[in-house]
Design a protein around this motif. Structure first.
Motif, PDB file in Angstrom:
ATOM      1  N   GLU A   3       4.860  -8.959  16.040  1.00  0.00           N
ATOM      2  CA  GLU A   3       3.704  -8.701  16.455  1.00  0.00           C
ATOM      3  C   GLU A   3       2.648  -7.892  15.736  1.00  0.00           C
ATOM      4  N   ILE A   4       2.836  -7.672  14.558  1.00  0.00           N
ATOM      5  CA  ILE A   4       1.510  -7.330  14.012  1.00  0.00           C
ATOM      6  C   ILE A   4       1.241  -8.587  13.323  1.00  0.00           C
ATOM      7  N   VAL A   5       1.932  -9.607  12.877  1.00  0.00           N
ATOM      8  CA  VAL A   5       1.401 -11.260  12.474  1.00  0.00           C
ATOM      9  C   VAL A   5       0.184 -11.731  13.765  1.00  0.00           C
ATOM     10  N   SER A   6       0.822 -11.260  15.867  1.00  0.00           N
ATOM     11  CA  SER A   6       0.086 -12.057  16.710  1.00  0.00           C
ATOM     12  C   SER A   6      -0.820 -11.292  16.589  1.00  0.00           C
ATOM     13  N   THR A   7      -1.399 -10.180  16.239  1.00  0.00           N
ATOM     14  CA  THR A   7      -2.087  -9.239  16.263  1.00  0.00           C
ATOM     15  C   THR A   7      -2.247  -8.292  17.894  1.00  0.00           C
ATOM     16  N   LEU A   8      -0.695  -7.839  17.812  1.00  0.00           N
ATOM     17  CA  LEU A   8      -0.525  -6.934  19.334  1.00  0.00           C
ATOM     18  C   LEU A   8      -0.285  -5.527  18.834  1.00  0.00           C
ATOM     19  N   ARG A   9       0.068  -5.705  17.383  1.00  0.00           N
ATOM     20  CA  ARG A   9       0.337  -4.078  16.744  1.00  0.00           C
ATOM     21  C   ARG A   9       0.006  -3.662  15.540  1.00  0.00           C
ATOM     22  N   THR A  10      -0.438  -2.885  14.859  1.00  0.00           N
ATOM     23  CA  THR A  10      -1.209  -2.411  13.566  1.00  0.00           C
ATOM     24  C   THR A  10      -0.185  -2.269  12.936  1.00  0.00           C
ATOM     25  N   PRO A  11      -0.487  -3.038  11.565  1.00  0.00           N
ATOM     26  CA  PRO A  11       0.731  -2.888  10.300  1.00  0.00           C
ATOM     27  C   PRO A  11       0.217  -1.463  10.065  1.00  0.00           C
ATOM     28  N   THR A  12       1.384  -0.144   9.612  1.00  0.00           N
ATOM     29  CA  THR A  12       1.350   0.877   9.173  1.00  0.00           C
ATOM     30  C   THR A  12       0.566   1.030   7.502  1.00  0.00           C
ATOM     31  N   SER A  13       1.350  -0.410   6.919  1.00  0.00           N
ATOM     32  CA  SER A  13       1.511  -0.912   5.480  1.00  0.00           C
ATOM     33  C   SER A  13       0.569  -2.440   5.514  1.00  0.00           C
ATOM     34  N   GLY A  14       0.663  -2.392   4.311  1.00  0.00           N
ATOM     35  CA  GLY A  14       0.535  -4.326   3.967  1.00  0.00           C
ATOM     36  C   GLY A  14      -0.262  -4.864   5.433  1.00  0.00           C
ATOM     37  N   THR A  15      -0.636  -6.007   4.200  1.00  0.00           N
ATOM     38  CA  THR A  15      -1.425  -6.912   5.235  1.00  0.00           C
ATOM     39  C   THR A  15      -1.307  -8.637   5.424  1.00  0.00           C
ATOM     40  N   VAL A  16      -1.952  -9.409   6.749  1.00  0.00           N
ATOM     41  CA  VAL A  16      -1.440  -9.941   6.981  1.00  0.00           C
ATOM     42  C   VAL A  16      -2.941 -11.076   6.870  1.00  0.00           C
ATOM     43  N   VAL A  17      -2.867 -12.177   6.383  1.00  0.00           N
ATOM     44  CA  VAL A  17      -3.685 -12.528   6.438  1.00  0.00           C
ATOM     45  C   VAL A  17      -3.851 -14.140   7.095  1.00  0.00           C
ATOM     46  N   GLU A  19      -5.638 -17.815   7.043  1.00  0.00           N
ATOM     47  CA  GLU A  19      -6.621 -19.051   6.839  1.00  0.00           C
ATOM     48  C   GLU A  19      -8.045 -17.909   6.467  1.00  0.00           C
ATOM     49  N   GLY A  20      -7.182 -16.861   5.811  1.00  0.00           N
ATOM     50  CA  GLY A  20      -8.357 -16.250   4.851  1.00  0.00           C
ATOM     51  C   GLY A  20      -8.936 -15.144   6.120  1.00  0.00           C
ATOM     52  N   HIS A  21      -8.385 -14.722   7.384  1.00  0.00           N
ATOM     53  CA  HIS A  21      -8.441 -13.921   8.212  1.00  0.00           C
ATOM     54  C   HIS A  21      -7.837 -12.664   8.291  1.00  0.00           C
ATOM     55  N   ASP A  22      -8.108 -11.337   7.577  1.00  0.00           N
ATOM     56  CA  ASP A  22      -7.434  -9.948   7.613  1.00  0.00           C
ATOM     57  C   ASP A  22      -7.041 -10.346   9.995  1.00  0.00           C
ATOM     58  N   VAL A  23      -5.485  -9.731  10.047  1.00  0.00           N
ATOM     59  CA  VAL A  23      -5.609  -9.395  11.243  1.00  0.00           C
ATOM     60  C   VAL A  23      -5.764  -8.068  11.930  1.00  0.00           C
ATOM     61  N   VAL A  24      -6.079  -7.695  10.955  1.00  0.00           N
ATOM     62  CA  VAL A  24      -6.502  -5.806  11.338  1.00  0.00           C
ATOM     63  C   VAL A  24      -8.257  -5.932  11.661  1.00  0.00           C
ATOM     64  N   THR A  25      -8.970  -6.098  10.457  1.00  0.00           N
ATOM     65  CA  THR A  25     -10.570  -6.071  10.316  1.00  0.00           C
ATOM     66  C   THR A  25     -10.962  -7.664  10.826  1.00  0.00           C
ATOM     67  N   ASP A  26     -10.388  -8.853  11.004  1.00  0.00           N
ATOM     68  CA  ASP A  26     -11.188  -9.606  11.603  1.00  0.00           C
ATOM     69  C   ASP A  26     -11.046  -9.985  12.782  1.00  0.00           C
ATOM     70  N   VAL A  27     -10.140  -9.474  13.528  1.00  0.00           N
ATOM     71  CA  VAL A  27      -9.101 -10.080  14.667  1.00  0.00           C
ATOM     72  C   VAL A  27      -9.501 -10.533  15.484  1.00  0.00           C
ATOM     73  N   ARG A  28     -10.762 -10.906  15.407  1.00  0.00           N
ATOM     74  CA  ARG A  28     -11.106 -11.824  16.951  1.00  0.00           C
ATOM     75  C   ARG A  28     -10.646 -13.177  16.066  1.00  0.00           C
ATOM     76  N   ALA A  29     -11.068 -13.797  15.024  1.00  0.00           N
ATOM     77  CA  ALA A  29     -11.399 -14.921  14.252  1.00  0.00           C
ATOM     78  C   ALA A  29      -9.330 -15.188  14.060  1.00  0.00           C
TER      79      ALA A  29
END
Length: 273
Positions: A3-17, A19-29
């Motif tokens: 769900e985190i990888v798929s942008t359906l849930r916000t992680p409490t820690s760590g990051t998922v990128v 192709e260079g797009h962060d799933v939290v800060t650049d969710v649309r891309a």
């Protein structure tokens, strides 16, 4: 995690990128690069494959003609032509899973997330779906398939890279073959015609054959790759050749890997490159 990888849930820690797009800060891309096939079939049971594919195209912002063209491409890709106008509720489980995967591909994503994709399928449908995934990975352009599964045989069939998670952490990360090689050796299993012959072999063995628990006429030997052990095993077998009923050589399986990794104190780490 999916769900985190798929942008359906916000992680409490760590990051998922992706192709260079962060799933939290650049969710649309990031979302434009991801296709999701959830564990539970979420398709409208009264719709047809063509209708759900065209609807997904509309959701992704494709024009009517583009959505229809993409739907036609996916119907052909998955061999759905004879069932394209059949209601989802009347399709077999295997065909519904193909439609699930087709829906995930409408936006031509570079990352496809599959949550236990063959859960509930019969053995034949499972094999056919595996073939679809292998063909998709090999033939339909460069993309990554991220698959969650508890079926270790499925992981062995499909995966080029396996990450084992336990209690929220990574226990091991490697190729299936490398994981099996690190966990154990090939096993030579020998069954003799009587338990007495087995006892004599165990008493005289040079290679280190040991009794198989619960099988009094069977012994086994882990082959560590040392030629001297293999030669000693052949000498042992030669001495009892007249009593041999069965001989099997087996590789460690991912079931063996899982058994070791889930032991309370086990911690396998990937070897440095």
């Amino acid at each position: 995690m999916l769900e985190i990888v798929s942008t359906l849930r916000t992680p409490t820690s760590g990051t998922v990128v992706v192709e260079g797009h962060d799933v939290v800060t650049d969710v649309r891309a990031a979302r434009r690069l991801i296709g999701l096939a959830p564990q539970s079939n979420a398709l409208d049971p009264l719709a047809t494959p063509v209708e759900v594919l065209e609807f997904q195209g509309a959701v992704l912002g494709l024009g009517r003609r583009a959505a229809r063209r993409r739907s036609d491409e996916l119907v052909e890709l998955f061999g759905l032509g004879e069932r394209q106008d059949t209601r989802i509720a009347k399709l077999s489980g295997g065909t519904r899973r193909k439609v699930d995967l087709a829906v995930a591909l409408v936006g031509e994503p570079s990352l496809i997330v599959l949550d236990e994709p063959t859960t509930g399928l019969d053995p034949l449908a499972r094999i056919e779906f595996w073939a679809e995934l292998e063909r998709l990975s090999a033939e339909d352009g460069p993309r990554t398939l991220l698959i969650s599964t508890q079926d270790l045989h499925e992981a062995e069939v499909l995966a080029t890279d396996i990450v084992v998670l336990r209690e929220g952490g990574v226990v091991a990360h490697d190729s299936p073959e490398a994981l099996k090689n690190r966990v154990g050796a090939r096993t030579l299993t020998l069954t003799l015609d009587t338990s007495e012959a087995t006892h004599d072999l165990v008493e005289a063995t040079r290679a280190g054959f040991v009794p198989e628990p619960g099988r009094p006429a069977t012994v086994r030997l882990a082959l560590p790759g040392d030629p001297a052990v293999l030669r000693a095993a052949l000498d042992d077998i030669g001495a009892v050749a007249a009593s041999v009923e069965e001989l099997r050589l087996t590789d460690p399986s991912l079931d063996d890997v899982f058994a070791v990794l889930t032991a309370p104190t086990t911690r396998l780490k990937k070897e440095p490159a």
